[in-house]
Design a protein around this motif. Sequence first.
Motif, PDB file in Angstrom:
ATOM      1  N   UNK A  21       0.841  -1.196   0.000  1.00 30.59           N
ATOM      2  CA  UNK A  21       0.000   0.000   0.000  1.00 30.59           C
ATOM      3  C   UNK A  21       0.872   1.241   0.000  1.00 30.59           C
ATOM      4  N   UNK A  22       0.410   2.284  -0.731  1.00 33.99           N
ATOM      5  CA  UNK A  22       1.114   3.559  -0.759  1.00 33.99           C
ATOM      6  C   UNK A  22       0.711   4.377   0.462  1.00 33.99           C
ATOM      7  N   UNK A  23       1.733   4.870   1.178  1.00 39.41           N
ATOM      8  CA  UNK A  23       1.501   5.753   2.330  1.00 39.41           C
ATOM      9  C   UNK A  23       2.430   6.941   2.200  1.00 39.41           C
ATOM     10  N   UNK A  24       1.988   7.954   1.466  1.00 39.61           N
ATOM     11  CA  UNK A  24       2.825   9.132   1.233  1.00 39.61           C
ATOM     12  C   UNK A  24       4.029   8.793   0.382  1.00 39.61           C
ATOM     13  N   UNK A  25       5.217   9.029   0.930  1.00 40.51           N
ATOM     14  CA  UNK A  25       6.456   8.751   0.197  1.00 40.51           C
ATOM     15  C   UNK A  25       6.879   7.286   0.289  1.00 40.51           C
ATOM     16  N   UNK A  26       6.044   6.460   0.903  1.00 39.01           N
ATOM     17  CA  UNK A  26       6.475   5.105   1.183  1.00 39.01           C
ATOM     18  C   UNK A  26       5.533   4.063   0.556  1.00 39.01           C
ATOM     19  N   UNK A  27       6.100   2.911   0.261  1.00 36.92           N
ATOM     20  CA  UNK A  27       5.300   1.725  -0.070  1.00 36.92           C
ATOM     21  C   UNK A  27       5.456   0.777   1.110  1.00 36.92           C
ATOM     22  N   UNK A  28       4.343   0.483   1.767  1.00 36.52           N
ATOM     23  CA  UNK A  28       4.339  -0.432   2.902  1.00 36.52           C
ATOM     24  C   UNK A  28       3.888  -1.805   2.433  1.00 36.52           C
ATOM     25  N   UNK A  29       4.685  -2.811   2.738  1.00 39.24           N
ATOM     26  CA  UNK A  29       4.318  -4.183   2.400  1.00 39.24           C
ATOM     27  C   UNK A  29       4.123  -4.931   3.710  1.00 39.24           C
ATOM     28  N   UNK A  30       2.891  -5.382   3.931  1.00 40.73           N
ATOM     29  CA  UNK A  30       2.552  -6.044   5.188  1.00 40.73           C
ATOM     30  C   UNK A  30       1.942  -7.406   4.885  1.00 40.73           C
ATOM     31  N   UNK A  31       2.131  -8.310   5.789  1.00 41.85           N
ATOM     32  CA  UNK A  31       1.511  -9.620   5.680  1.00 41.85           C
ATOM     33  C   UNK A  31       0.191  -9.602   6.393  1.00 41.85           C
ATOM     34  N   UNK A  32      -0.896  -9.718   5.622  1.00 38.26           N
ATOM     35  CA  UNK A  32      -2.235  -9.611   6.198  1.00 38.26           C
ATOM     36  C   UNK A  32      -2.778 -10.936   6.706  1.00 38.26           C
ATOM     37  N   UNK A  33      -2.033 -12.029   6.447  1.00 38.93           N
ATOM     38  CA  UNK A  33      -2.520 -13.350   6.878  1.00 38.93           C
ATOM     39  C   UNK A  33      -2.177 -13.587   8.336  1.00 38.93           C
TER      40      UNK A  33
END
Length: 329
Positions: A317-329
Motif C-alpha cells: 500500500x502507498x503511504x505518502x512517500x512510502x510503499x508499505x508491504x505487510x503480511x495480512x494473513x
Amino acid sequence: MIWTSLHAKIHRTIRMRHLFERNQRLLVAVSGGQDSLCLIKLLLDLQPKWGWHLGIAHCDHRWREDSQANAIHVEQLAKSWETLFYLETAKEALTSEAAARDWRYQALSAIAQEHNYHYIVTGHTASDRAETLLYNLMRGTGADGLQALTWQRPLTLDITLVRPLLEITRTQTKQFCDDFHLPVWEDSTNQDFKYTRNRIRNELLPYLQANFNPKVESALAQTAELLQAEVEYLETVAQNLKAEALTAENPDNFPIKLNRRVLQKAPVALQRRVMRQVLQQILPDAPSFEHIEKLTALITAPNRSQTDPFPGGAIAQVAGDWIDIKNEV
C-alpha cells in the motif's frame, strides 16, 4: 596422450575464467552420454597439469528400463580410469524433467559434502545453453531467464557447480567421443518428444539451422553469455538501490517500507529489479511478471493505492512517500 584443439580450449577456458584452481577436488557428473564422456576424458587428460583429485558421480533416475545397466557401464569406465566412483539411485522413479533435475543436484551435493569435494562439474554445452534460452523465451522470461546456463553458481556455502563446456557444441563433443572411441551410452529418452527440450533439440534447432542460421546454437549461446554479464551488473546496481530505498530499522522482514522518492529517480529496469528482489524475499515461489508489475506501479501511484494480496497474503500500500508491504494473513 593426444593433445587436441579441444584440450587446449578447455585448458585455456578454465584458466582464464578461473573455474578451478590447482589441486582442487572435483566431482564430475557422468551420465554416460557423449557430453559427460567428453568432459571426463578432457579433465582426466588435463589432470596431470592441474593436480586435481577427480571423482565420478552417476545418478540413476530409474525412469528407463536400462538405467541400472547404464549405471554399471559408467562404474566400469570409472574403474578402467582408476577413478573413484559414486552412485546415487532414486528411491522412486522420477517422471518429470524438473523433478529429476532437482533430485540430481541434491544427490550430487550430498555426495560432494560427504566426500569433501569443492566443485561439482557437469557437461552442459553451448547446445544446452541455446536450448535453455529458447525454452525460457517461449515460456516468457526476462534477461535473467535468457542468460540461461551460467559458467558457475553456488549450490551450497562450500560447493560450486561449474560448467566448463559452455563454448563447445554437441556436434563437437560427438566428434571428440568418436575420435577417442569413447563408449557412449545412448539415452533412449532423448528421442521422446513428450519432453519439450527434446522437441527443441530435434525439431526446432535443426529447422533454425537449415532455414535461418547454420550456426544458430553458437549465436544463441553467445547471446546468453552477453546477457549473463549484463544481468550480474544490473542485479548489483539494483541491490544497492534497494538498500537505499529500504528503511534502516527493519530492511529484511515485515513490514517492509520502500521509499518511493528514491525509486522514482531510477530507470524502470532497475525499479522492476528492486521489486523482484523484494518479492523474492516474501513470496513462497518465484515472482511472476504480473506480481512485479503491480508492485512497480505503486512507485508512481496515488496515495493510499494498494495491491490485491500476493501469494502468501502480503499486501502493498502507498503511504505518502512510502510503499508499505505487510503480511495480512
